[in-house]
Design a protein around this motif. Structure first.
Motif, PDB file in Angstrom:
ATOM      1  N   TYR A   1       0.851  -1.195   0.000  1.00 30.33           N
ATOM      2  CA  TYR A   1       0.000   0.000   0.000  1.00 30.33           C
ATOM      3  C   TYR A   1       0.884   1.240   0.000  1.00 30.33           C
TER       4      TYR A   1
ATOM      5  N   SER B   1      -4.140  -8.222  14.747  1.00 25.79           N
ATOM      6  CA  SER B   1      -4.766  -7.107  14.047  1.00 25.79           C
ATOM      7  C   SER B   1      -3.716  -6.424  13.160  1.00 25.79           C
ATOM      8  N   GLY B   2      -4.074  -6.218  11.911  1.00 26.67           N
ATOM      9  CA  GLY B   2      -3.116  -5.622  10.979  1.00 26.67           C
ATOM     10  C   GLY B   2      -2.219  -6.635  10.307  1.00 26.67           C
TER      11      GLY B   2
ATOM     12  N   GLY C   1      -3.046  -8.613   7.969  1.00 24.21           N
ATOM     13  CA  GLY C   1      -3.319  -8.655   6.522  1.00 24.21           C
ATOM     14  C   GLY C   1      -4.480  -9.550   6.140  1.00 24.21           C
ATOM     15  N   LYS C   2      -5.293  -9.947   7.112  1.00 24.78           N
ATOM     16  CA  LYS C   2      -6.405 -10.857   6.815  1.00 24.78           C
ATOM     17  C   LYS C   2      -7.405 -10.223   5.836  1.00 24.78           C
ATOM     18  N   SER C   3      -7.831  -9.011   6.189  1.00 24.01           N
ATOM     19  CA  SER C   3      -8.811  -8.348   5.316  1.00 24.01           C
ATOM     20  C   SER C   3      -8.205  -8.087   3.934  1.00 24.01           C
ATOM     21  N   SER C   4      -6.929  -7.717   3.908  1.00 19.47           N
ATOM     22  CA  SER C   4      -6.271  -7.466   2.629  1.00 19.47           C
ATOM     23  C   SER C   4      -6.298  -8.709   1.757  1.00 19.47           C
TER      24      SER C   4
ATOM     25  N   GLN D   1     -16.351  -7.171   7.343  1.00 15.20           N
ATOM     26  CA  GLN D   1     -16.012  -6.865   8.727  1.00 15.20           C
ATOM     27  C   GLN D   1     -16.904  -5.735   9.247  1.00 15.20           C
TER      28      GLN D   1
HETATM   29  N1  LIG Z   1      -6.190   0.852   1.786  1.00 18.01           N
HETATM   30  C1  LIG Z   1      -5.086   0.777   2.569  1.00 18.01           C
HETATM   31  N2  LIG Z   1      -4.114   1.691   2.435  1.00 18.01           N
HETATM   32  C2  LIG Z   1      -2.998   1.640   3.191  1.00 18.01           C
HETATM   33  N3  LIG Z   1      -2.764   0.685   4.093  1.00 18.01           N
HETATM   34  C3  LIG Z   1      -3.708  -0.258   4.258  1.00 18.01           C
HETATM   35  C4  LIG Z   1      -4.901  -0.260   3.513  1.00 18.01           C
HETATM   36  N4  LIG Z   1      -5.651  -1.328   3.879  1.00 18.01           N
HETATM   37  C5  LIG Z   1      -4.940  -1.935   4.842  1.00 18.01           C
HETATM   38  N5  LIG Z   1      -3.780  -1.319   5.077  1.00 18.01           N
HETATM   39  C6  LIG Z   1      -2.746  -1.732   6.006  1.00 18.01           C
HETATM   40  O1  LIG Z   1      -2.434  -3.063   5.740  1.00 18.01           O
HETATM   41  C7  LIG Z   1      -2.238  -3.788   6.949  1.00 18.01           C
HETATM   42  C8  LIG Z   1      -3.122  -5.002   6.941  1.00 18.01           C
HETATM   43  O2  LIG Z   1      -4.450  -4.544   7.055  1.00 18.01           O
HETATM   44  P1  LIG Z   1      -5.694  -5.527   7.113  1.00 18.01           P
HETATM   45  O3  LIG Z   1      -6.911  -4.710   7.172  1.00 18.01           O
HETATM   46  O4  LIG Z   1      -5.558  -6.520   6.047  1.00 18.01           O
HETATM   47  O5  LIG Z   1      -5.431  -6.215   8.535  1.00 18.01           O
HETATM   48  P2  LIG Z   1      -6.346  -7.257   9.300  1.00 18.01           P
HETATM   49  O6  LIG Z   1      -5.497  -8.466   9.501  1.00 18.01           O
HETATM   50  O7  LIG Z   1      -7.629  -7.427   8.612  1.00 18.01           O
HETATM   51  O8  LIG Z   1      -6.553  -6.536  10.700  1.00 18.01           O
HETATM   52  P3  LIG Z   1      -7.849  -6.559  11.659  1.00 18.01           P
HETATM   53  O9  LIG Z   1      -7.819  -7.859  12.368  1.00 18.01           O
HETATM   54  O10 LIG Z   1      -7.621  -5.431  12.595  1.00 18.01           O
HETATM   55  O11 LIG Z   1      -9.048  -6.382  10.804  1.00 18.01           O
HETATM   56  C9  LIG Z   1      -2.552  -2.842   8.062  1.00 18.01           C
HETATM   57  O12 LIG Z   1      -1.324  -2.407   8.632  1.00 18.01           O
HETATM   58  C10 LIG Z   1      -3.246  -1.693   7.432  1.00 18.01           C
HETATM   59  O13 LIG Z   1      -2.883  -0.478   8.043  1.00 18.01           O
END
Ligand SMILES: Nc1ncnc2c1ncn2[C@@H]1O[C@H](COP(=O)(O)OP(=O)(O)OP(=O)(O)O)[C@@H](O)[C@H]1O
Ligand SMILES: [Mg+2]
Lengths: 323, 222
Positions: free
Chosen positions: B11, B37-38, B40-43, B86
């Motif tokens: 990103y 948290s963070g 990268g699961k949602s990514s 989410q």
């Molecule tokens: N659109 C974006 N632009 C910049 N950074 C992003 C973006 N989306 C996610 N990130 C970053 O990528 C990393 C992974 O984010 P992601 O949302 O995938 O985490 P996650 O595992 O789903 O966390 P959570 O359990 O809190 O939902 C995080 O550090 C987040 O700040």
């Protein structure tokens, strides 16, 4: 199961899914046209303002166009009044003048003629100036006999040619055309037509912007909805549809208001216009738009509204999607 | 069904949310995705939905490199995936019923058939009696269940869920997981991102654990 049978079944299934997809498409169109109309009705004041803005933008070019259309009817009248004046030599007497008139009338380009003998001319002149006493003291009539011709073809070039030919006839002193004012009027009309066209384009653009801006706000207020339906597989066409209908409704409403304004304005101006025309001895009335004109105005405004919405939504879609 | 080949997602040009990620999920599998948290699961889920494009590597779904999908094909691709977001992503200006019906409406399904499926989906998440309510009138957990009903109403071949039990009590969480297992049993490939390690451990499905965007563990079902 044989191969053919299964293929046939596949084909039938394809047909039914196609027709059900078509029905779904029609259903969505119906739902969205209604939904967008209801949204406009639910915010009556805002919708009215947008439609009024559209109507005002449409009334000016449409009204000008109507006036010019009326002027075109006037054109025919003007053409009828296009004349050439033939001045005969001063030594020509009345009898010879009548002979010359007959000769001129034989010309293929001459439609009608009227002879004004020297004495008639003098009378008319005195009457128009109100100077009877003064002129009656002149020792002899200084005016020549004249013949006023109406040409078959009132076009300036044709009339000039006619004048050249007639001026060689013996006994004719000079042929005068009063073309300048006719020409000027024609040029004025052309200017008016172009100005109307230009204004029409500009104001059409204005309608586009008005609708575009309104739809842009609507899109902004429904951003989340657009995002969600896109997440779950909506096509751009699906997302655009309600907004395109809103735009088309705005355009249609604006067109209706414009028609109403044109009718009211036409009534309001009718008396002064016909009075003014009458003072010039012309028979001019502001023409009515009529069915075809009204339908054209309505479809133009509807299409403009649709197009303005399309531009606004497309701009929004383009701003979210490229990642 | 899902293949990640050396996938990286960066990103903003500097920050690697995902790096060198490779795994393979079979058709009909049920997989949990965990990590801090963070992590990268949602990514990762967003990559599968083609909401993001990988910065490196390839993502294949049902044998197709989804990066090569044309913009006009993406909506039709997404219709085959049910997603529980989410943050729910419900529309607050329409009823629960119409929220759940949205995917079917998008596909132009006939209203009677659509209503039947919507009620079936709402029944499964235990919200049939709230079909006329607006989402704003529901609790967080109920909203989440509406999101689940919307994700499954279309009977998708692939179901992705991002923290589907985040707002639910243990009993309801277990019920929802059981619901996902039901879908999995009839052949749906299911991928669930979750923090609920206790529940995940109890269910004994394959679990991918992410840590700082890398695959830290790939624990087979037991
Ligand atoms: N659109 C974006 N632009 C910049 N950074 C992003 C973006 N989306 C996610 N990130 C970053 O990528 C990393 C992974 O984010 P992601 O949302 O995938 O985490 P996650 O595992 O789903 O966390 P959570 O359990 O809190 O939902 C995080 O550090 C987040 O700040
Ligand atoms: Mg997340």
């Amino acid at each position: 199961m044989s191969r053919e049978a299964s293929q046939e079944r596949g084909a039938r299934k394809q047909r039914t899914t196609n027709s059900s997809r078509w029905r779904g498409w029609v259903r969505h169109h119906r739902a969205m046209s209604l939904d967008s109309a209801l949204r406009l009705v639910r915010t009556p004041l805002g919708s009215l303002f947008t439609m009024l803005a559209i109507a005002i933008a449409l009334v000016l070019p449409a009204g000008l166009w109507l006036m010019l259309d009326g002027a075109r009817l006037l054109d025919a009248e003007l053409d009828a009044s296009a004349t050439a004046t033939v001045y005969l030599a001063s030594e020509v007497d009345d009898e010879e003048a009548r002979r010359i008139q007959q000769a001129l009338e034989a010309h293929a380009q001459v439609n009608a003629s009227r002879l004004i003998t020297a004495s008639q001319g003098m009378e008319e002149f005195q009457r128009s100036l109100g100077l009877e006493d003064l002129l009656s003291q002149l020792p002899e009539n200084p005016l020549p006999a004249t013949i006023v011709l109406t040409p078959v073809d009132p076009e300036p070039s044709a009339m000039r040619q006619l004048a050249d030919q007639l001026s060689t006839v013996t006994g004719v002193d000079e042929v005068r055309l009063d073309l300048a004012w006719l020409d000027r009027l024609r040029k004025l009309a052309e200017l008016g037509r172009r100005a109307t066209l230009g204004l029409g384009v500009l104001f059409g653009l204005g309608v586009l912007l008005v609708v575009g801006n309104t739809i842009r706000l609507a899109v902004a207020s429904r951003r989340q909805e657009i995002e969600v339906v896109t997440l779950i597989g909506a096509t751009h066409a699906f997302v655009r549809r309600p907004f395109l209908y809103s735009g088309a409704w705005y355009g249609f409403g604006g067109g209706l208001l414009a028609l109403a304004l044109l009718v009211l304005g036409g009534d309001w101006l009718a008396t002064p216009i016909s009075d003014l025309a009458a003072s010039y001895g012309a028979n001019y009335a502001l023409p009515k738009l009529g069915w075809i004109g009204s339908a054209t105005l309505l479809s133009c405004s509807t299409i403009l509204g649709w197009l303005g919405a399309w531009l606004a939504v497309s701009q929004h879609l383009a701003s979210i999607y490229p990642r | 069904m899902i293949v990640f080949e050396h996938v990286g997602k960066r990103y903003g040009g500097r920050f690697d949310a995902l790096a060198a990620l490779s795994f393979h999920i079979q058709r009909g599998e049920m997989v949990f995705l965990t990590g801090h948290s963070g992590a990268g699961k949602s990514s990762l889920l967003r990559l599968i939905m083609r909401l993001e494009r990988p910065s490196r590597g390839r993502v294949l779904v049902a044998g197709h490199d989804i990066d090569t999908l044309h913009a006009t094909q993406i909506p039709f691709y997404r219709r085959q995936i049910g997603v529980v977001f989410q943050d729910h992503q419900l529309l607050f200006d329409r009823s629960v019923f119409h929220n759940v019906a949205l995917p079917l409406e998008i596909q132009g399904m006939e209203p009677r058939e659509s209503a039947r499926r919507v009620r079936a989906a709402l029944d499964k998440v235990g919200l049939l009696h709230r079909e006329r309510a607006l989402p704003i009138e529901l609790s967080g957990g109920e909203q989440q269940r509406v999101g689940i009903a919307r994700a499954v109403v279309n009977k998708p071949a692939l179901l992705l869920a991002d923290e589907p039990t985040g707002n639910l009590d243990p009993q309801l969480s277990a019920d929802i997981m059981a619901l996902f297992e039901d879908f999995n049993r009839i052949g749906t490939t299911v991928m669930i991102a979750s923090h609920d390690l206790a529940l995940i451990a109890r269910l004994r499905h394959r679990t991918l654990r992410l840590s700082d965007g890398r695959l830290a563990a790939d624990q087979e079902a037991s």
